[in-house]
Design a protein around this motif. Sequence first.
Motif, PDB file in Angstrom:
ATOM      1  N   PHE A 148     -28.541 -29.459 -57.742  1.00 40.80           N
ATOM      2  CA  PHE A 148     -29.810 -28.710 -57.161  1.00 40.80           C
ATOM      3  C   PHE A 148     -30.751 -30.081 -56.748  1.00 40.80           C
ATOM      4  CE2 PHE A 148     -34.469 -28.353 -57.884  1.00 40.80           C
ATOM      5  CZ  PHE A 148     -34.691 -27.182 -56.699  1.00 40.80           C
ATOM      6  N   VAL A 149     -30.752 -31.206 -57.541  1.00 42.16           N
ATOM      7  CA  VAL A 149     -31.613 -32.337 -57.502  1.00 42.16           C
ATOM      8  C   VAL A 149     -30.881 -33.017 -56.138  1.00 42.16           C
ATOM      9  CG1 VAL A 149     -32.090 -34.758 -58.350  1.00 42.16           C
ATOM     10  CG2 VAL A 149     -32.088 -32.346 -59.932  1.00 42.16           C
ATOM     11  N   GLN A 150     -29.736 -33.249 -56.148  1.00 46.63           N
ATOM     12  CA  GLN A 150     -29.457 -33.957 -54.900  1.00 46.63           C
ATOM     13  C   GLN A 150     -29.366 -33.071 -53.537  1.00 46.63           C
ATOM     14  OE1 GLN A 150     -27.866 -36.794 -54.840  1.00 46.63           O
ATOM     15  NE2 GLN A 150     -26.916 -37.389 -56.976  1.00 46.63           N
ATOM     16  N   LYS A 151     -29.167 -31.888 -53.745  1.00 47.12           N
ATOM     17  CA  LYS A 151     -29.593 -31.112 -52.371  1.00 47.12           C
ATOM     18  C   LYS A 151     -30.972 -31.025 -51.942  1.00 47.12           C
ATOM     19  CE  LYS A 151     -28.694 -26.594 -50.497  1.00 47.12           C
ATOM     20  NZ  LYS A 151     -28.253 -25.116 -50.730  1.00 47.12           N
ATOM     21  N   ARG A 152     -31.956 -30.943 -52.860  1.00 47.11           N
ATOM     22  CA  ARG A 152     -33.167 -30.784 -52.536  1.00 47.11           C
ATOM     23  C   ARG A 152     -33.853 -31.998 -52.319  1.00 47.11           C
ATOM     24  NH1 ARG A 152     -37.563 -30.406 -51.296  1.00 47.11           N
ATOM     25  NH2 ARG A 152     -39.347 -29.165 -52.112  1.00 47.11           N
ATOM     26  N   PHE A 153     -33.507 -33.442 -52.942  1.00 46.22           N
ATOM     27  CA  PHE A 153     -34.195 -34.375 -52.773  1.00 46.22           C
ATOM     28  C   PHE A 153     -33.157 -35.509 -52.442  1.00 46.22           C
ATOM     29  CE2 PHE A 153     -36.476 -32.263 -56.069  1.00 46.22           C
ATOM     30  CZ  PHE A 153     -37.518 -32.073 -55.286  1.00 46.22           C
ATOM     31  N   ALA A 190     -33.006 -39.503 -53.443  1.00 45.16           N
ATOM     32  CA  ALA A 190     -31.840 -40.000 -54.272  1.00 45.16           C
ATOM     33  C   ALA A 190     -31.320 -41.395 -53.667  1.00 45.16           C
ATOM     34  CB  ALA A 190     -30.835 -38.942 -54.220  1.00 45.16           C
ATOM     35  N   GLN A 191     -31.176 -41.369 -52.367  1.00 46.18           N
ATOM     36  CA  GLN A 191     -30.584 -42.325 -51.492  1.00 46.18           C
ATOM     37  C   GLN A 191     -31.461 -43.693 -51.679  1.00 46.18           C
ATOM     38  OE1 GLN A 191     -30.418 -41.738 -47.505  1.00 46.18           O
ATOM     39  NE2 GLN A 191     -28.983 -43.512 -46.974  1.00 46.18           N
ATOM     40  N   ALA A 192     -32.705 -43.640 -51.864  1.00 41.13           N
ATOM     41  CA  ALA A 192     -33.504 -44.602 -51.871  1.00 41.13           C
ATOM     42  C   ALA A 192     -33.417 -45.158 -53.291  1.00 41.13           C
ATOM     43  CB  ALA A 192     -35.128 -44.151 -51.536  1.00 41.13           C
ATOM     44  N   CYS A 193     -33.321 -44.494 -54.231  1.00 41.67           N
ATOM     45  CA  CYS A 193     -33.390 -44.886 -55.590  1.00 41.67           C
ATOM     46  C   CYS A 193     -31.892 -45.383 -55.831  1.00 41.67           C
ATOM     47  CB  CYS A 193     -33.481 -43.712 -56.536  1.00 41.67           C
ATOM     48  SG  CYS A 193     -35.197 -43.185 -56.749  1.00 41.67           S
ATOM     49  N   ALA A 194     -30.922 -45.073 -55.252  1.00 41.69           N
ATOM     50  CA  ALA A 194     -29.735 -45.548 -55.457  1.00 41.69           C
ATOM     51  C   ALA A 194     -29.565 -46.795 -55.024  1.00 41.69           C
ATOM     52  CB  ALA A 194     -28.571 -44.592 -54.583  1.00 41.69           C
ATOM     53  N   LYS A 195     -30.324 -47.356 -53.857  1.00 36.01           N
ATOM     54  CA  LYS A 195     -30.292 -48.518 -53.496  1.00 36.01           C
ATOM     55  C   LYS A 195     -30.625 -49.646 -54.613  1.00 36.01           C
ATOM     56  CE  LYS A 195     -31.571 -47.487 -48.842  1.00 36.01           C
ATOM     57  NZ  LYS A 195     -32.700 -47.651 -47.765  1.00 36.01           N
ATOM     58  N   PHE A 196     -31.021 -49.201 -55.748  1.00 35.15           N
ATOM     59  CA  PHE A 196     -31.599 -49.958 -56.864  1.00 35.15           C
ATOM     60  C   PHE A 196     -30.699 -49.748 -57.994  1.00 35.15           C
ATOM     61  CE2 PHE A 196     -35.346 -49.615 -53.975  1.00 35.15           C
ATOM     62  CZ  PHE A 196     -35.543 -50.995 -53.587  1.00 35.15           C
TER      63      PHE A 196
END
Length: 533
Positions: A321-326, A330-336
């Motif tokens: 749900f978190v991945q689908k909703r946001f 998720a992508q912005a944070c994954a960069k770090f």
Amino acid sequence: MTTTTPRYLVPFHPKRVSHYFTDVLVLGGGIAGLRAALEVDPSLSVLIVTKDKVLESNSTYAQGGIAGVLDDEDRYEDHAADTITAGGSLCDPAVVDMVVREGPACIRELIEWGTAFDEEDGQLALGREGGHGRSRIVHALGDSTGREVIRAVVERARSRENIQIWQNEFTLDLITHEGECRGALASDQKHGRTLIWAKQTILATGGVGQIYRESTNPKVATGDGLALAIRAGAQLRDMEFMQFHPTVLYIAGSGRSLITEAIRGEGAYLVDRSGNRFMADYDLRGELAPRDVVSQAIVSQMERTKSPCVFLSLSHLDAGFVQKRFPGIAQACAKFGIDITKDRVPVRPGAHYMIGGLTVDVDGRTTLPGLWAAGEVTSSGLHGANRLASNSLLEGLVYGKRSGRGASNRALEMPDRFTALNLENPRLPLSEPLDLEDIRNSLTSLMWRSAGVRRDETGLAEAVEMIDLWSGYVSLHQFDHPAGWELQNMLVVARAIAQSALARRESRGVHLRMDYPQTDDVHWNRHLAYPIT
């Protein structure tokens, strides 16, 4: 001929500038400006001028969504009550009622124009954010609502034969003559200096977040429209009310990214460095308290734990749900290297939304004849002393439509006689070169320190004094590039914010005075006009 603008930002000579004539000039390409342009009668010419690309605006970066009464079980009265609870007695009840009632039709209009809002089982998916008593937020692409809305509206605007869009065009000043706005002076590499003459002008230039060191706003948000209005003699009000978003991704050395309030609306926790879920210590509503309460609580908790940030925790929520909703977050944070489904996300407050702005009536009419305004650049009475989440795009739609209609009707009444006045602004003697980046960094640090989430008389008085000092020599320069023009505008607007915050000797909404911590309805239950007399 006399003009109420004492001196324009750049030198120009009548023989060295080009002239452009339009019925309605719209300054700004966010949701308010675009919606205004679309409301203008098709028989009239419209020119939209944007500082950057038309897709680069605060509206584009809006993550959460648009609030509206779209559920059969929801009521206009409930949305209005939530808005007034957040904004307090400085909300205008008639304006709140008008925006809340006209908003749903504007949202349905966006759908007709091709905006793909998220759905569940064939129905609009309605989210909930802090301060709202019900789920009434439409969103798109999970957490990229603004981007999808602006895409659809830009396509609509480009399909209209009467609308032109000039991108990457810096608006330097409004043209005023005999107490009326007659258009604007703009500059870019393609057109050079251009005097744009218009029957009616609509200001929709957005916010001021870049005046602060910590901000969610894009680089274009330097308060240019407010500075234009101040120089032109229009009245502003409530400039002390800058809303700070409580959760901005905090990674040292990187740009700041907004972490939408919807993430707490879906159940995320706020915890400190020790993992303590602390919001209940400050407000019974916990993570769903209004933004000003959450921002102030975070600052207090950072101070208490001697930490530069706190954290959002989503690990207790369903990962899918978190991945689908946001997906964007998720992508912005994954960069770090941060997995938001497992890892704690470091956040702290940042300047987000200017509640104050140009004083406008219910149709977006300013105190300067010929000038209309809509969106974040205004003080309409909707937000009061604290904006309710997801009411900003809503206001942009409703007031964009109303200001566009008002400007259009007025332009239709005017004769088709365009006259280019013989304006001239001589070049001043060359001054010593300035380190603009150093002054800008000093200004943003000063504003964050002295006019940020917490304020007091000593810090605000220092801010006004320093801004006056810098303005004393920066204003004497005539720059030939946006960096200089932006700095001049930032100084003008920063002074308005600091001086207004110094004048309001109480705490109300987003304005927290540590030396006057109580709300004082006897003396301050009123709007504060700027310039302050």
